[in-house]
Design an enzyme around this catalytic site. Structure first.
Site, PDB file in Angstrom:
ATOM      1  N   TRP A  51     -32.129  50.720 -62.216  1.00 18.92           N
ATOM      2  CA  TRP A  51     -32.320  49.946 -63.455  1.00 18.92           C
ATOM      3  C   TRP A  51     -32.756  48.525 -63.156  1.00 18.92           C
ATOM      4  O   TRP A  51     -32.264  47.924 -62.197  1.00 18.92           O
ATOM      5  CB  TRP A  51     -30.982  49.904 -64.201  1.00 18.92           C
ATOM      6  CG  TRP A  51     -30.867  48.858 -65.260  1.00 18.92           C
ATOM      7  CD1 TRP A  51     -30.579  47.532 -65.070  1.00 18.92           C
ATOM      8  CD2 TRP A  51     -31.016  49.042 -66.663  1.00 18.92           C
ATOM      9  NE1 TRP A  51     -30.548  46.887 -66.285  1.00 18.92           N
ATOM     10  CE2 TRP A  51     -30.804  47.787 -67.284  1.00 18.92           C
ATOM     11  CE3 TRP A  51     -31.304  50.158 -67.475  1.00 18.92           C
ATOM     12  CZ2 TRP A  51     -30.874  47.599 -68.663  1.00 18.92           C
ATOM     13  CZ3 TRP A  51     -31.369  49.969 -68.847  1.00 18.92           C
ATOM     14  CH2 TRP A  51     -31.158  48.709 -69.433  1.00 18.92           C
ATOM     15  N   ASP A  54     -33.825  41.486 -66.813  1.00 20.05           N
ATOM     16  CA  ASP A  54     -34.546  40.207 -66.839  1.00 20.05           C
ATOM     17  C   ASP A  54     -35.263  39.792 -65.541  1.00 20.05           C
ATOM     18  O   ASP A  54     -34.675  39.902 -64.461  1.00 20.05           O
ATOM     19  CB  ASP A  54     -33.574  39.062 -67.123  1.00 20.05           C
ATOM     20  CG  ASP A  54     -32.570  39.379 -68.200  1.00 20.05           C
ATOM     21  OD1 ASP A  54     -32.688  40.418 -68.851  1.00 20.05           O
ATOM     22  OD2 ASP A  54     -31.648  38.564 -68.369  1.00 20.05           O
ATOM     23  N   GLN A  70     -32.998  41.124 -62.499  1.00 19.73           N
ATOM     24  CA  GLN A  70     -31.709  41.777 -62.707  1.00 19.73           C
ATOM     25  C   GLN A  70     -31.858  43.247 -62.319  1.00 19.73           C
ATOM     26  O   GLN A  70     -32.794  43.921 -62.757  1.00 19.73           O
ATOM     27  CB  GLN A  70     -31.300  41.666 -64.187  1.00 19.73           C
ATOM     28  CG  GLN A  70     -30.887  40.281 -64.600  1.00 19.73           C
ATOM     29  CD  GLN A  70     -29.534  39.923 -64.022  1.00 19.73           C
ATOM     30  OE1 GLN A  70     -28.508  40.324 -64.529  1.00 19.73           O
ATOM     31  NE2 GLN A  70     -29.523  39.161 -62.932  1.00 19.73           N
ATOM     32  N   TRP A  78     -27.739  50.064 -67.026  1.00 19.71           N
ATOM     33  CA  TRP A  78     -27.235  48.737 -66.699  1.00 19.71           C
ATOM     34  C   TRP A  78     -25.885  48.922 -66.006  1.00 19.71           C
ATOM     35  O   TRP A  78     -25.076  49.754 -66.425  1.00 19.71           O
ATOM     36  CB  TRP A  78     -27.076  47.909 -67.979  1.00 19.71           C
ATOM     37  CG  TRP A  78     -26.743  46.483 -67.709  1.00 19.71           C
ATOM     38  CD1 TRP A  78     -27.623  45.472 -67.507  1.00 19.71           C
ATOM     39  CD2 TRP A  78     -25.436  45.915 -67.582  1.00 19.71           C
ATOM     40  NE1 TRP A  78     -26.942  44.299 -67.261  1.00 19.71           N
ATOM     41  CE2 TRP A  78     -25.600  44.545 -67.306  1.00 19.71           C
ATOM     42  CE3 TRP A  78     -24.134  46.426 -67.669  1.00 19.71           C
ATOM     43  CZ2 TRP A  78     -24.511  43.673 -67.124  1.00 19.71           C
ATOM     44  CZ3 TRP A  78     -23.060  45.565 -67.485  1.00 19.71           C
ATOM     45  CH2 TRP A  78     -23.261  44.205 -67.216  1.00 19.71           C
ATOM     46  N   PHE A 113     -25.621  37.558 -62.563  1.00 17.28           N
ATOM     47  CA  PHE A 113     -26.420  37.578 -63.785  1.00 17.28           C
ATOM     48  C   PHE A 113     -27.658  36.684 -63.632  1.00 17.28           C
ATOM     49  O   PHE A 113     -27.925  36.127 -62.572  1.00 17.28           O
ATOM     50  CB  PHE A 113     -25.552  37.172 -64.976  1.00 17.28           C
ATOM     51  CG  PHE A 113     -24.757  38.308 -65.573  1.00 17.28           C
ATOM     52  CD1 PHE A 113     -24.555  39.494 -64.876  1.00 17.28           C
ATOM     53  CD2 PHE A 113     -24.201  38.199 -66.845  1.00 17.28           C
ATOM     54  CE1 PHE A 113     -23.824  40.551 -65.434  1.00 17.28           C
ATOM     55  CE2 PHE A 113     -23.478  39.239 -67.411  1.00 17.28           C
ATOM     56  CZ  PHE A 113     -23.281  40.411 -66.714  1.00 17.28           C
ATOM     57  N   GLU A 231     -29.405  34.047 -75.375  1.00 20.09           N
ATOM     58  CA  GLU A 231     -29.551  34.421 -73.971  1.00 20.09           C
ATOM     59  C   GLU A 231     -30.845  33.829 -73.414  1.00 20.09           C
ATOM     60  O   GLU A 231     -31.827  33.635 -74.129  1.00 20.09           O
ATOM     61  CB  GLU A 231     -29.578  35.950 -73.827  1.00 20.09           C
ATOM     62  CG  GLU A 231     -28.265  36.609 -74.200  1.00 20.09           C
ATOM     63  CD  GLU A 231     -28.203  38.085 -73.799  1.00 20.09           C
ATOM     64  OE1 GLU A 231     -27.214  38.482 -73.170  1.00 20.09           O
ATOM     65  OE2 GLU A 231     -29.140  38.837 -74.125  1.00 20.09           O
TER      66      GLU A 231
END
Ligand code: FRU
Length: 514
Positions: A51, A54, A70, A78, A113, A231
């Protein structure tokens, strides 16, 4: 000066990180063995397997473009976030790089993150990322602890972690996605926040050395009270203004053509200078009208161009590639952003992409009529292609000017100017491939009598650019099995093509994955 004790602690910590990276790489290699390439991109960034979401840490460093992202290397959903990495000398051909960051500290225990990269005054690459922890160790229900962490690298490939540099403030529930830049000799950073009263905010910090940070101000609060968290904020100068892009997480229902995706990205234009508040000059607009363009991040190329990449994927619905194919999610092509006098962004594929063009077998139409209700096949057996189309609408009676892309025996993705709504539609209800979300999206068309479209088609995605990039539509789209063709179709009238070029695109990977 480091003591013997701190040097030993440092060595132990980097060992833990190296082990975590090694385990993640092994899991990713195992997943790669299961990868199905029917929808795997040939000219878009994706992970070898697993997966992605961003784009992170975009930068030109030591003569190469670096794109981190990411990444859950061990699964197609995710999951525990790492940073994957690719690099390129020319923005067009890309090289796989080893995984860059894996959880290995208490501060980033449950995920590395999103974040960004800068080159410091000593020529070291510095990345600021969010260290994520679930307070109950497993999920959101007990709240999260999010802090901003620093890692540095001499080569852009191997990173040294320096731990937390910004603790979570008391008055926020979420706090993530640091974007750093240098301005007048100071480092500045914006991060997205959810305040304790559930307002979406952008918070501004400053630093002299990237290590000690001071809170400056709440730079921006979304005027929409249903936007509870912003975000991936990105603040950058363009022309004589400042652009603030962000991704509002909201409780609002879709309204008309807008806000249709589970996750939506947009921007406001305004003015800002160090020490000042951000002043909005033009209200929120979507960054893209397609199904999948989220968490865009920009950076400045060495020649001063402002480039942006977004994530093409989704959290809220299963994607076809995720179910069986061993991978999920890709990035958009790099786009160059400019600002129009109407205070709207323009986004076009970077000029460098032209080097992927394969002129052999190129199809050109000039000053040509497509008669009523005719489907003119332009290219046969084509996975990756580009279409440049200009149509004279004053001499067109067709209700739609339709490109049938990813066209198989059992369907196609429909990209059309629709004369009734005056919009350009990207319709994947008939794309044909696998499970996943369907539906159509559309963008307003404002070009008078001249319709100009540029369309990029990959194995599992379509990106549409209107005119000079006034509007864009970016969507994953998964065709049915069998060879794919490309066609132009008229509906109940004639299309007058001023000029059309349809051509294949070469793959961008420097080396095959297996
Ligand atoms: C946006 C986002 C960011 C976060 C990251 C986690 O898509 O939710 O806010 O840092 O993804 O993977």
């Amino acid at each position: 000066e480091p003591t013997a004790e701190s040097a030993a602690a440092h060595a132990a910590a980097s060992h833990v990180h190296a082990d975590a990276l090694e385990r993640a790489a092994a899991a990713n290699t195992a997943l790669l063995a299961t990868r199905d390439d029917r929808w795997y991109p040939t000219f878009h960034i994706a992970a070898p397997a697993g997966w992605i979401n961003d784009p992170n840490g975009l930068i030109h460093f030591q003569g190469r473009y670096h794109v981190y992202f990411q990444h859950h290397p061990a699964g197609t959903d995710w999951g525990t976030m790492h940073w994957g990495h690719v690099s390129s000398e020319d923005l067009v051909t890309w090289r796989r790089e080893p995984l860059a960051l894996a959880p290995s500290l208490e501060a980033d225990r449950d995920g590395i993150f999103s974040g960004s990269a800068v080159e410091d005054e000593d020529g070291t690459l510095a990345v600021l990322y969010t260290g994520h922890r679930w307070n109950n160790g497993t999920d959101d229900s007990g709240g999260v602890t999010q802090v901003q962490c620093l890692a540095t690298s001499e080569d852009g490939v191997r990173f040294t972690k320096h731990g937390t540099v910004i603790e979570a403030p008391q008055d926020v529930l979420d706090f993530r996605d640091p974007k750093v830049w240098r301005q007048d000799g100071t480092w500045w950073l914006v991060a997205g926040a959810q305040s304790t009263d559930h307002r979406g905010q952008v918070r501004l910090y400053r630093s002299e050395d990237l290590r000690e940070w001071t809170f400056a101000t709440v730079l921006f609060e979304d005027p929409d009270p249903s936007a509870y968290m912003l975000e991936c904020p990105d603040l950058f100068p363009l022309g004589d203004r400042w652009v603030l892009t962000y991704c509002p997480m909201t409780t609002a229902r879709p309204a008309g053509y807008a806000g249709r995706n589970g996750h939506n990205a947009g921007y406001v234009i305004g003015d800002w200078a160090p020490g000042e508040q951000f002043r909005t000059a033009a209200e929120y607009r979507p960054a893209d009208w397609g199904h999948t363009y989220y968490a865009p991040q920009s950076f400045e190329a060495p020649d001063g161009r402002r480039l942006q990449l977004g994530w093409m994927g989704g959290f809220t619905l299963p994607l076809a590639s995720q179910a069986e194919d061993g991978w999920s999610g890709q990035l958009s092509v790099p786009r160059e952003l400019t600002l129009g006098e109407d205070l709207r962004l323009r986004a076009l594929p970077v000029a460098e992409l032209a080097t992927l063009r394969d002129s052999a077998g190129e199809r050109v139409l000039e000053d040509a009529d497509i008669p009523s209700d005719v489907t003119e096949v332009l290219l046969e057996d084509v996975d990756a292609c580009e279409i440049e189309l200009e149509v004279d609408l004053a001499r067109t009676t067709s209700e739609q000017v339709a490109l049938e892309v990813q066209r198989t025996a059992s369907g196609c993705t429909w990209v059309a100017y629709d004369d009734q709504s005056g919009r350009v539609v990207l319709d994947r209800r008939t794309s044909g491939g696998g499970p996943g979300d369907r539906g159509y999206r559309s963008a307003p068309f404002d070009g008078g009598d001249t319709l100009r479209l540029r369309v990029l088609v990959d194995r599992g995605s379509v990106e549409v650019f209107l005119g000079e990039g006034e509007e864009t539509l970016s969507s994953l789209a998964f065709p049915a099995d069998g060879p794919r063709s490309l066609a132009l179709t008229s509906v109940g009238g004639v299309i007058h093509v001023t000029r059309l070029v349809a051509r294949r695109l070469h793959p961008m990977w420097e080396t095959p994955d297996r």
